[in-house]
Design an enzyme around this catalytic site. Structure first.
Site, PDB file in Angstrom:
ATOM      1  CE  LYS A 174      40.505  45.616  34.144  1.00 32.22           C
ATOM      2  NZ  LYS A 174      41.038  44.611  34.752  1.00 32.22           N
ATOM      3  CG  MET A 181      49.261  48.612  30.646  1.00 33.52           C
ATOM      4  SD  MET A 181      48.227  47.268  31.579  1.00 33.52           S
ATOM      5  CE  MET A 181      49.251  45.644  31.416  1.00 33.52           C
ATOM      6  CG  ASP A 209      39.316  45.160  28.777  1.00 32.29           C
ATOM      7  OD1 ASP A 209      38.494  45.012  29.757  1.00 32.29           O
ATOM      8  OD2 ASP A 209      40.023  44.576  28.230  1.00 32.29           O
TER       9      ASP A 209
END
Length: 471
Positions: free
Chosen positions: A268, A381, A246
């Site tokens: 991402k 997030m 990631d």
């Protein structure tokens, strides 16, 4: 790197050593162990050097400059006179000969590292002359780790190298064989002095060798600091043929993976997807079906907002063998480095981990449950949705003055911990230009940050509502 580590083949090669004292003697013994033909050039040569066999060492009692240097493969300047070292270095450059000046790296082209000799296995460590005591300490640790049986194992491998190469024509198969063999009971046999049994074991395993089936390791890389990796995580990172990682996995962590492993980024970010999750699932299955060992390296823990469960389901459905290695999740790592205990009997007995991103058409958060006091809420997030988060929690009963912290680049040297209250959460993020990766901590425990902070080096008070600790 200031120096590129290189092992030189010096068997029967001429090497000149300038200097005839104890330092020169140490270097001469090292060169002789490598099979070099040594010439010693010095006005004064100690008896212990003169006592070395004439067929291995030639002693020339002369000043530097009275003997030509052309034809030597290497020159070692083992004097304590900088002016002589400079002359040796200049002469070496003139004849394209590399020079090592002992304890004087500015007048040389290469250095001799500290070594642990378990020939044919040789380990070298160097600080480039900048921290020789530290290099020595690490050499001592390696000496303890590498027992005599390590040398016996290396000799067994060397003895059978041609046999294995002729039996297994594929490079990957040979590597798989050796990795299995070295990880097996052979070392225990050698430690017990059972050399014949170790050889029989190798022959038996070679005859029954079968090609590896592909497998996937879902590994938690932790919150950022590479020293927070688990031992098992390191083992699988070193074992894998491919690293699928990631964007949250730092370069410092990736550097700990196997050097020749292929790296595939599936980074991402909010609103920006380089690869959809279904495509990642298919990629893992495809790589495993090609017989590769795949390390799926994820920031934090793979089963806490890492979509590791979805990937395991895809692997299970495809019949691919997989392993899961937990990692330190961002909530635990970042809060600890910010001096925020997530639970404390005087402040919070309940901990909620939530994400600021939800599945499209998914269920709404239970705001009433999340807004209760005397509990800690950690939001992954949550930067983009911080305004909605603040409004909904206050609307459902959470006090406007509830302490909050936004931790950017948690556990790294660039960590920032911005503290304030719930009402001003969106303003904190905007005014301090907080960027991902960042974690939001909400709850009474945040008030302890100013008291318990240990990682940050200083504090800066920006507004009555905001305290900024900048590492």
């Amino acid at each position: 790197m200031d120096y590129l580590p290189i092992f030189a083949q010096l068997h029967d090669k001429p090497v000149l050593v300038v200097g005839g004292g104890d330092v020169a003697l140490r270097k001469i013994k090292l060169l002789l162990a490598a099979g070099a033909r040594v010439t010693v050039l010095a006005r004064t040569i100690i008896p212990s050097i003169r006592a070395l066999p004439d067929d291995q060492v030639i002693c020339l009692q002369a000043e530097f400059g009275e003997h030509p240097v052309a034809g030597y493969k290497l020159i070692v300047a083992a004097t304590d006179i900088p002016a002589v070292n400079r002359r040796v270095h200049a002469e070496g450059q003139l004849h394209n000969i590399w020079v090592n000046a002992v304890d004087d790296p500015d007048n040389g082209d290469f250095i001799m590292p500290a070594i642990v000799d378990r020939s044919p296995l040789v380990m070298a460590i160097s600080s480039g002359g900048k921290a020789p005591v530290l290099a020595r300490m690490w050499r001592e640790k390696l000496e303890q780790l590498a027992s005599q049986s390590t040398q016996d194992m290396a000799k067994l491998a060397a003895h059978n190298r041609s046999l294995v190469k002729s039996s297994l024509s594929n490079l990957q198969q040979r590597r798989d064989f050796w990795e299995r063999f070295f990880a097996g009971p052979a070392l225990s046999l050698l430690q017990s002095g059972k050399h014949e049994q170790a050889q029989q074991l190798l022959s038996h395993e070679l005859a029954g060798f079968s090609v590896n089936q592909g497998e996937v390791y879902l590994v938690g890389a932790g919150p950022g600091d590479p020293e927070l990796l688990t031992i098992k995580a390191m083992q699988y990172m070193q074992k894998a043929d491919v690293i699928v990682h990631d964007g949250l996995v730092s370069e410092a962590v990736l550097e700990l993976s196997r050097r020749d492993a292929e790296r595939i980024s599936v980074a991402k970010k909010a609103g920006l997807h380089s690869m959809q999750q279904n495509d990642i699932n298919q990629l893992l299955v495809q790589l495993a079906n090609e017989g590769k060992r795949v390390c799926r390296l994820k920031g934090g823990d793979p089963f806490i907002y890492g979509r590791g469960g979805e990937e395991c389901q895809a692997l299970k459905k495809a019949g691919v063998r997989y392993f899961v290695v937990p990692g330190i999740t961002a909530a635990a790592g970042c809060a600890a480095y910010a001096g925020i205990p997530l639970t404390h009997r005087d402040y919070a007995q309940t901990l909620h981990l939530v994400t600021g991103h939800c599945q499209p058409n998914g269920e709404r958060p239970d705001w009433l449950a999340l807004a209760r006091s005397r509990q800690t809420l950690v939001v992954y997030m949550g930067l983009i949705t911080s305004e909605q988060l603040s409004q909904q929690l206050i609307r459902h009963g959470r006090s406007e003055t509830t302490p909050v912290a936004v931790i950017e680049n948690g556990t790294l040297a660039t960590q920032r911990c911005i503290t304030g209250n719930l009402q001003h959460l969106p303003d904190l993020i905007r005014s301090h230009d907080i960027k991902s990766p960042a974690l939001i901590v909400i709850g009474e425990v945040v008030a302890l940050a100013s008291e318990l902070s240990w990682f940050q080096q200083h504090e800066q008070h920006d507004t009555p509502q905001t305290t900024s600790h900048v590492a």
